[in-house]
Scaffold this motif. Structure first.
Motif, PDB file in Angstrom:
ATOM      1  N   HIS A  44       0.807  -1.236   0.000  1.00 37.65           N
ATOM      2  CA  HIS A  44       0.000   0.000   0.000  1.00 37.65           C
ATOM      3  C   HIS A  44       0.836   1.280   0.000  1.00 37.65           C
ATOM      4  O   HIS A  44       0.332   2.331  -0.366  1.00 37.65           O
ATOM      5  CB  HIS A  44      -0.912   0.032   1.231  1.00 37.65           C
ATOM      6  CG  HIS A  44      -2.032  -0.960   1.187  1.00 37.65           C
ATOM      7  ND1 HIS A  44      -2.830  -1.154   0.089  1.00 37.65           N
ATOM      8  CD2 HIS A  44      -2.509  -1.808   2.132  1.00 37.65           C
ATOM      9  CE1 HIS A  44      -3.754  -2.068   0.361  1.00 37.65           C
ATOM     10  NE2 HIS A  44      -3.572  -2.484   1.586  1.00 37.65           N
ATOM     11  N   ILE A 287      -7.330   1.834   5.539  1.00 46.59           N
ATOM     12  CA  ILE A 287      -8.083   1.914   4.265  1.00 46.59           C
ATOM     13  C   ILE A 287      -9.555   1.567   4.492  1.00 46.59           C
ATOM     14  O   ILE A 287     -10.452   2.287   4.069  1.00 46.59           O
ATOM     15  CB  ILE A 287      -7.445   0.975   3.211  1.00 46.59           C
ATOM     16  CG1 ILE A 287      -6.043   1.475   2.856  1.00 46.59           C
ATOM     17  CG2 ILE A 287      -8.319   0.860   1.967  1.00 46.59           C
ATOM     18  CD1 ILE A 287      -5.216   0.500   2.037  1.00 46.59           C
ATOM     19  N   VAL A 290     -11.567   4.287   6.303  1.00 43.35           N
ATOM     20  CA  VAL A 290     -11.936   5.417   5.447  1.00 43.35           C
ATOM     21  C   VAL A 290     -13.043   4.976   4.470  1.00 43.35           C
ATOM     22  O   VAL A 290     -14.033   5.689   4.273  1.00 43.35           O
ATOM     23  CB  VAL A 290     -10.695   5.968   4.703  1.00 43.35           C
ATOM     24  CG1 VAL A 290     -11.086   7.011   3.674  1.00 43.35           C
ATOM     25  CG2 VAL A 290      -9.698   6.552   5.699  1.00 43.35           C
ATOM     26  N   GLN A 291     -12.890   3.774   3.895  1.00 44.66           N
ATOM     27  CA  GLN A 291     -13.899   3.298   2.926  1.00 44.66           C
ATOM     28  C   GLN A 291     -15.297   3.250   3.543  1.00 44.66           C
ATOM     29  O   GLN A 291     -16.289   3.527   2.880  1.00 44.66           O
ATOM     30  CB  GLN A 291     -13.524   1.894   2.426  1.00 44.66           C
ATOM     31  CG  GLN A 291     -12.493   1.918   1.315  1.00 44.66           C
ATOM     32  CD  GLN A 291     -11.925   0.542   1.012  1.00 44.66           C
ATOM     33  OE1 GLN A 291     -12.137  -0.419   1.761  1.00 44.66           O
ATOM     34  NE2 GLN A 291     -11.177   0.442  -0.081  1.00 44.66           N
ATOM     35  N   ARG A 310      -3.254   8.602  -1.868  1.00 42.76           N
ATOM     36  CA  ARG A 310      -4.143   7.749  -2.674  1.00 42.76           C
ATOM     37  C   ARG A 310      -5.556   7.780  -2.080  1.00 42.76           C
ATOM     38  O   ARG A 310      -6.542   7.878  -2.805  1.00 42.76           O
ATOM     39  CB  ARG A 310      -3.597   6.310  -2.725  1.00 42.76           C
ATOM     40  CG  ARG A 310      -4.372   5.419  -3.686  1.00 42.76           C
ATOM     41  CD  ARG A 310      -3.709   4.063  -3.913  1.00 42.76           C
ATOM     42  NE  ARG A 310      -2.299   4.210  -4.157  1.00 42.76           N
ATOM     43  CZ  ARG A 310      -1.336   3.655  -3.388  1.00 42.76           C
ATOM     44  NH1 ARG A 310      -1.664   2.890  -2.377  1.00 42.76           N
ATOM     45  NH2 ARG A 310      -0.081   3.851  -3.651  1.00 42.76           N
ATOM     46  N   LEU A 311      -5.635   7.705  -0.750  1.00 39.94           N
ATOM     47  CA  LEU A 311      -6.958   7.749  -0.102  1.00 39.94           C
ATOM     48  C   LEU A 311      -7.659   9.076  -0.402  1.00 39.94           C
ATOM     49  O   LEU A 311      -8.872   9.109  -0.635  1.00 39.94           O
ATOM     50  CB  LEU A 311      -6.808   7.548   1.411  1.00 39.94           C
ATOM     51  CG  LEU A 311      -6.533   6.098   1.847  1.00 39.94           C
ATOM     52  CD1 LEU A 311      -6.146   6.047   3.324  1.00 39.94           C
ATOM     53  CD2 LEU A 311      -7.742   5.197   1.590  1.00 39.94           C
ATOM     54  N   LYS A 312      -6.881  10.145  -0.415  1.00 40.75           N
ATOM     55  CA  LYS A 312      -7.461  11.468  -0.729  1.00 40.75           C
ATOM     56  C   LYS A 312      -8.104  11.454  -2.108  1.00 40.75           C
ATOM     57  O   LYS A 312      -9.202  11.935  -2.321  1.00 40.75           O
ATOM     58  CB  LYS A 312      -6.340  12.512  -0.756  1.00 40.75           C
ATOM     59  CG  LYS A 312      -6.152  13.269   0.521  1.00 40.75           C
ATOM     60  CD  LYS A 312      -5.200  14.436   0.248  1.00 40.75           C
ATOM     61  CE  LYS A 312      -4.386  14.726   1.482  1.00 40.75           C
ATOM     62  NZ  LYS A 312      -3.392  15.760   1.311  1.00 40.75           N
ATOM     63  N   GLN A 314      -9.047   8.789  -3.858  1.00 42.33           N
ATOM     64  CA  GLN A 314     -10.143   7.825  -3.983  1.00 42.33           C
ATOM     65  C   GLN A 314     -11.394   8.244  -3.232  1.00 42.33           C
ATOM     66  O   GLN A 314     -12.472   7.733  -3.493  1.00 42.33           O
ATOM     67  CB  GLN A 314      -9.677   6.447  -3.459  1.00 42.33           C
ATOM     68  CG  GLN A 314      -8.677   5.781  -4.372  1.00 42.33           C
ATOM     69  CD  GLN A 314      -8.039   4.546  -3.748  1.00 42.33           C
ATOM     70  OE1 GLN A 314      -8.128   4.317  -2.527  1.00 42.33           O
ATOM     71  NE2 GLN A 314      -7.371   3.741  -4.564  1.00 42.33           N
ATOM     72  N   HIS A 315     -11.230   9.142  -2.262  1.00 45.70           N
ATOM     73  CA  HIS A 315     -12.394   9.534  -1.442  1.00 45.70           C
ATOM     74  C   HIS A 315     -12.575  11.045  -1.408  1.00 45.70           C
ATOM     75  O   HIS A 315     -12.473  11.672  -0.356  1.00 45.70           O
ATOM     76  CB  HIS A 315     -12.238   8.976  -0.018  1.00 45.70           C
ATOM     77  CG  HIS A 315     -12.261   7.478   0.002  1.00 45.70           C
ATOM     78  ND1 HIS A 315     -13.429   6.755  -0.043  1.00 45.70           N
ATOM     79  CD2 HIS A 315     -11.248   6.584  -0.008  1.00 45.70           C
ATOM     80  CE1 HIS A 315     -13.137   5.464  -0.068  1.00 45.70           C
ATOM     81  NE2 HIS A 315     -11.822   5.332  -0.047  1.00 45.70           N
TER      82      HIS A 315
END
Ligand code: 13P
Ligand code: SF4
Length: 378
Positions: A44, A287, A290-291, A310-312, A314-315
């Motif tokens: 990740h 992850i 957050v999901q 990446r989380l920023k 994707q969300h």
């Protein structure tokens, strides 16, 4: 560990000159020609452009399980760091798997050999053996379970295998400590003091019973005999250079600036940060958390920068911040770039393996014992 770079291998230097589009096309072509015989694994923390070529992504625990299961593959290209590739070599080539494949060895490749882990480097096998010998003069080591975080060299995992110990990851550290205390009354935990301490504190063990073993101190790792005698968990003085940069002051600043913000951190962060965070967990727990959160949730996340970015992306429905004002990234994992990935794949295609990670047989055998104990712990 041995590595093989054949004389006829493709040299790396020309790959440096190629643009990303060409590298991506060539990676795709090499993947197509290797088909099911190739598995690209991506941690990740890996940069996005590399992750986009991974067949499977995950945290250390998930990736070790995936490497253990892969039935058809002949080559694993590990876009992670050295200890992960070693673990994949051990698990993918364990005796029952070798038998199923008529003794064929799955070859594991680390695209850049400089992709190590500074935490893993903080505990060398001779230091751990010397610590064990010194401890045996103060306490009965029959009562002591050695637990190594998966972020460690295979030789440490083998040490745990030989001494009735076990491996853990950040996803299963609590379950592994429960297992360890069911076997024996004390634990020797290396190399990450923070994961060991944060997990043990949650189990009700206090710092008073967790002396820190400094391998650079001559006598008992800098501890008194009494501290060792009264110990429940002996922590190795090691840390992750990325996660130790997060501070309690960063948490306070975010809470002051953004009311209602939730602090989500990795257990490799220091105790002061873990204690005041809302949630602490492995990369996959971060992850998942957050999901599952509703739109509009505000987060400050304390883990490696590439994952947070990446989380920023994707969300966009949530507000995600990086917990530190500094750039905390895993510089060694970042060494694996498209050029190294393309170079290692094209070498496989032409039959000249570069950067193979191959753990010596006796080390692999003993490591496997400690890894299999971990894989059976729920
Ligand atoms: P996990 O993948 O277990 O969350 O650990 C993070 C890490 O530092 C990997 O090196
Ligand atoms: Fe090692 Fe830390 Fe990088 Fe993980 S993030 S590989 S522990 S240096």
């Amino acid at each position: 560990m041995t590595t093989a770079t054949l004389d006829s291998s493709l040299p790396f230097a020309p790959y440096r000159q190629l643009g990303n589009d060409e590298l991506c096309q060539r990676i795709a072509k090499a993947k197509q020609s290797l088909g099911k015989s190739l598995l690209i694994l991506g941690h990740h923390y890996q940069q996005d452009e590399v992750i986009s070529h991974a067949d499977l992504t995950g945290d250390s625990y998930q990736l070790s399980k995936l490497a253990a299961e892969s039935p058809d593959c002949r080559y694993i290209v590990f876009c992670g760091v050295h200890f992960m590739a070693e673990t994949a070599d051990i698990l993918a080539n364990r005796p029952e798997k070798r038998k199923q494949r008529k003794d064929l060895h799955v070859k594991v490749v680390l695209p850049d050999m400089a992709a190590g882990c500074s935490m893993a480097d903080m505990a060398a096998i001779r230091q751990v053996e010397s610590a064990w010998d010194q401890l045996s003069e103060v306490i009965d080591t029959e009562d002591l379970t050695p637990v190594t975080y998966i972020n460690s060299a295979a030789s440490l995992k083998a040490f745990c295998g030989k001494h009735g110990g076990i491996v853990c990851t950040s996803s299963n550290a609590k379950a592994v400590l429960d297992w360890s205390f069911a076997q024996r009354k004390r634990v020797f935990f290396f190399p990450d003091q923070h994961l060991g301490r944060n997990t043990s504190l949650k189990m009700g063990i206090t710092n008073q019973h967790m002396p820190v073993w400094n391998p650079h101190e001559e006598e008992l790792g800098g501890n008194t005999r009494q501290a060792i005698e009264e110990s429940k968990v002996i922590l190795w003085k090691g840390h992750c250079s990325v996660h130790q940069m997060f501070q309690a002051a960063h948490v306070d600043q975010f809470r002051e600036k953004i009311p209602g913000i939730k602090i989500l951190v990795h257990p490799e962060c220091p105790q002061e940060v873990n204690d005041i965070a809302d949630i602490s967990g492995s990369t996959s727990k971060i992850i998942e958390t957050v999901q599952k959160a509703p739109p509009g949730t505000k987060w400050a996340i304390g883990t490696e920068l590439h994952l947070v970015n990446r989380l920023k992306k994707q969300h966009p429905e949530q507000e995600i911040h990086f917990l530190s004002p500094l750039v905390c990234m895993c510089a060694t994992m970042y060494r694996i770039d498209l050029a190294h990935l393309c170079w290692s794949l094209e070498n496989i295609v032409q039959g000249t393996l570069v950067n193979q990670i191959h753990v010596k047989e006796d080390v692999a055998r003993w490591s496997l014992i400690a890894l299999e104990r971990m894989l059976t712990v729920k």
